[in-house]
Design a protein around this motif. Structure first.
Motif, PDB file in Angstrom:
ATOM      1  N   LYS A   4       1.021  -1.086   0.080  1.00  0.00           N
ATOM      2  CA  LYS A   4       0.018  -0.070  -0.044  1.00  0.00           C
ATOM      3  C   LYS A   4       0.881   1.252  -0.015  1.00  0.00           C
ATOM      4  O   LYS A   4       1.991   1.181   0.416  1.00  0.00           O
ATOM      5  N   VAL A   5       0.093   2.315  -0.429  1.00  0.00           N
ATOM      6  CA  VAL A   5       1.058   3.506  -0.467  1.00  0.00           C
ATOM      7  C   VAL A   5       0.435   4.445   0.660  1.00  0.00           C
ATOM      8  O   VAL A   5      -0.714   4.527   1.049  1.00  0.00           O
ATOM      9  N   VAL A   6       1.460   4.757   1.575  1.00  0.00           N
ATOM     10  CA  VAL A   6       1.171   5.745   2.529  1.00  0.00           C
ATOM     11  C   VAL A   6       1.466   7.186   2.359  1.00  0.00           C
ATOM     12  O   VAL A   6       2.805   7.395   2.685  1.00  0.00           O
ATOM     13  N   PRO A   7       0.792   8.043   1.984  1.00  0.00           N
ATOM     14  CA  PRO A   7       1.518   9.505   1.913  1.00  0.00           C
ATOM     15  C   PRO A   7       1.933  10.035   3.194  1.00  0.00           C
ATOM     16  O   PRO A   7       1.197   9.908   4.212  1.00  0.00           O
ATOM     17  N   GLU A   8       3.041  11.022   2.975  1.00  0.00           N
ATOM     18  CA  GLU A   8       3.361  11.828   4.021  1.00  0.00           C
ATOM     19  C   GLU A   8       3.202  12.997   3.594  1.00  0.00           C
ATOM     20  O   GLU A   8       4.168  13.472   2.511  1.00  0.00           O
ATOM     21  N   ILE A   9       2.571  13.875   4.400  1.00  0.00           N
ATOM     22  CA  ILE A   9       2.454  15.437   3.964  1.00  0.00           C
ATOM     23  C   ILE A   9       3.122  16.297   5.075  1.00  0.00           C
ATOM     24  O   ILE A   9       3.028  15.880   6.161  1.00  0.00           O
ATOM     25  N   TYR A  10       3.879  17.319   4.561  1.00  0.00           N
ATOM     26  CA  TYR A  10       4.306  18.348   5.544  1.00  0.00           C
ATOM     27  C   TYR A  10       3.591  19.376   5.969  1.00  0.00           C
ATOM     28  O   TYR A  10       2.467  19.759   5.097  1.00  0.00           O
ATOM     29  N   CYS A  11       3.590  19.630   7.132  1.00  0.00           N
ATOM     30  CA  CYS A  11       2.639  20.689   7.663  1.00  0.00           C
ATOM     31  C   CYS A  11       3.388  21.804   8.228  1.00  0.00           C
ATOM     32  O   CYS A  11       4.438  21.501   8.970  1.00  0.00           O
ATOM     33  N   THR A  12       2.658  22.918   8.262  1.00  0.00           N
ATOM     34  CA  THR A  12       3.451  24.147   8.803  1.00  0.00           C
ATOM     35  C   THR A  12       2.937  24.223  10.349  1.00  0.00           C
ATOM     36  O   THR A  12       3.850  24.487  11.079  1.00  0.00           O
ATOM     37  N   ASP A  13       1.895  23.692  10.737  1.00  0.00           N
ATOM     38  CA  ASP A  13       1.481  23.684  12.199  1.00  0.00           C
ATOM     39  C   ASP A  13       0.941  22.164  12.469  1.00  0.00           C
ATOM     40  O   ASP A  13      -0.346  21.818  11.979  1.00  0.00           O
ATOM     41  N   ILE A  14       1.724  21.167  12.881  1.00  0.00           N
ATOM     42  CA  ILE A  14       1.326  19.846  13.163  1.00  0.00           C
ATOM     43  C   ILE A  14       0.142  19.787  14.260  1.00  0.00           C
ATOM     44  O   ILE A  14      -0.524  18.680  13.779  1.00  0.00           O
ATOM     45  N   ALA A  15       0.086  20.820  14.890  1.00  0.00           N
ATOM     46  CA  ALA A  15      -1.146  20.416  16.040  1.00  0.00           C
ATOM     47  C   ALA A  15      -2.550  20.738  15.082  1.00  0.00           C
ATOM     48  O   ALA A  15      -3.331  20.046  15.427  1.00  0.00           O
ATOM     49  N   HIS A  37       7.700  16.040  15.958  1.00  0.00           N
ATOM     50  CA  HIS A  37       6.313  16.848  15.111  1.00  0.00           C
ATOM     51  C   HIS A  37       5.949  15.781  14.046  1.00  0.00           C
ATOM     52  O   HIS A  37       5.633  16.131  12.922  1.00  0.00           O
ATOM     53  N   PHE A  38       5.725  14.625  14.398  1.00  0.00           N
ATOM     54  CA  PHE A  38       5.191  13.435  13.303  1.00  0.00           C
ATOM     55  C   PHE A  38       4.142  12.791  13.781  1.00  0.00           C
ATOM     56  O   PHE A  38       3.988  12.461  15.232  1.00  0.00           O
ATOM     57  N   ALA A  39       3.170  12.307  13.157  1.00  0.00           N
ATOM     58  CA  ALA A  39       1.884  11.610  13.505  1.00  0.00           C
ATOM     59  C   ALA A  39       1.584  10.426  12.440  1.00  0.00           C
ATOM     60  O   ALA A  39       1.677  10.939  11.012  1.00  0.00           O
ATOM     61  N   TYR A  40       1.277   9.473  12.843  1.00  0.00           N
ATOM     62  CA  TYR A  40       0.652   8.554  11.902  1.00  0.00           C
ATOM     63  C   TYR A  40      -0.726   8.147  12.117  1.00  0.00           C
ATOM     64  O   TYR A  40      -1.016   7.727  13.166  1.00  0.00           O
ATOM     65  N   LEU A  41      -1.636   8.534  11.038  1.00  0.00           N
ATOM     66  CA  LEU A  41      -2.871   8.472  11.183  1.00  0.00           C
ATOM     67  C   LEU A  41      -3.689   7.518  10.489  1.00  0.00           C
ATOM     68  O   LEU A  41      -3.166   6.808   9.280  1.00  0.00           O
ATOM     69  N   SER A  42      -4.791   7.151  10.612  1.00  0.00           N
ATOM     70  CA  SER A  42      -5.375   5.933  10.064  1.00  0.00           C
ATOM     71  C   SER A  42      -7.158   6.297   9.872  1.00  0.00           C
ATOM     72  O   SER A  42      -7.553   6.838  11.020  1.00  0.00           O
ATOM     73  N   ARG A  43      -7.922   5.991   9.001  1.00  0.00           N
ATOM     74  CA  ARG A  43      -9.500   5.869   8.853  1.00  0.00           C
ATOM     75  C   ARG A  43      -9.629   4.997   7.662  1.00  0.00           C
ATOM     76  O   ARG A  43      -9.336   5.030   6.483  1.00  0.00           O
ATOM     77  N   ASP A  44     -10.620   4.214   8.117  1.00  0.00           N
ATOM     78  CA  ASP A  44     -11.094   3.005   7.257  1.00  0.00           C
ATOM     79  C   ASP A  44     -10.194   2.434   6.473  1.00  0.00           C
ATOM     80  O   ASP A  44     -10.142   2.101   5.204  1.00  0.00           O
ATOM     81  N   LEU A  48      -2.170   7.684   6.783  1.00  0.00           N
ATOM     82  CA  LEU A  48      -1.493   8.922   6.196  1.00  0.00           C
ATOM     83  C   LEU A  48      -0.757   9.244   7.273  1.00  0.00           C
ATOM     84  O   LEU A  48      -0.864   9.232   8.398  1.00  0.00           O
ATOM     85  N   MET A  49       0.595   9.993   6.901  1.00  0.00           N
ATOM     86  CA  MET A  49       1.496  10.474   7.779  1.00  0.00           C
ATOM     87  C   MET A  49       1.862  11.730   7.701  1.00  0.00           C
ATOM     88  O   MET A  49       1.711  12.425   6.726  1.00  0.00           O
ATOM     89  N   LEU A  50       1.757  12.530   8.954  1.00  0.00           N
ATOM     90  CA  LEU A  50       1.770  13.958   9.013  1.00  0.00           C
ATOM     91  C   LEU A  50       3.182  14.340   9.694  1.00  0.00           C
ATOM     92  O   LEU A  50       3.573  13.739  10.555  1.00  0.00           O
TER      93      LEU A  50
END
Length: 133
Positions: A4-15, A37-44, A48-50
């Motif tokens: 699977k592909v897990v996108p990692e996107i950069y964020c100016t404000d991780i919170a 300032h990293f988080a690994y998220l999931s839905r259904d 996704l990585m932030l």
């Protein structure tokens, strides 16, 4: 074996990004590394990585980052119960709606399929298109 592909996107404000993805879009936090300032998220079943730009970690940035981020790409994710998700976004973050909920016919081979979809623009500008057949 599946991949699977897990996108990692950069964020100016991780919170702010974590709040949007968890409180508005219903993602859960699988794990995080606050010092990076990293988080690994999931839905259904979609992950996704932030990654915050001010964190202490390695980055793979090929050019200057200017907002809105993600120009030239949108992420399409199939979801269950798109009507419920759309209703939640309308209540919690109506200004993030980029394309209102619609039914759209697409040609697939020799037939047409109907897909319900809507697009949100997340805090740093990335476009996320949620779909349900």
């Amino acid at each position: 074996m599946s991949f699977k592909v897990v996108p990692e996107i950069y964020c100016t404000d991780i919170a702010e990004s974590m709040s949007y993805f968890t409180q508005v879009l219903g993602f859960t936090i699988k794990y995080e590394r606050p010092d990076e300032h990293f988080a690994y998220l999931s839905r259904d079943g979609v992950d996704l990585m932030l990654e915050g730009l001010s964190g202490d970690s390695r980055r793979w940035i090929t050019g200057e980052l200017n907002t809105p981020f993600g120009r030239g790409i949108n992420f399409q994710w199939d979801v269950l119960n798109i009507d419920k998700l759309y209703s939640e976004v309308i209540v919690k973050s109506p200004d993030s709606i980029y394309l209102a909920l619609e039914s759209k016919n697409y040609q697939v081979g020799n037939e047409f399929v109907t897909q319900k979809q809507f697009i949100v623009q997340v805090p740093d500008g990335y476009l996320f298109r949620f779909c349900e057949d």
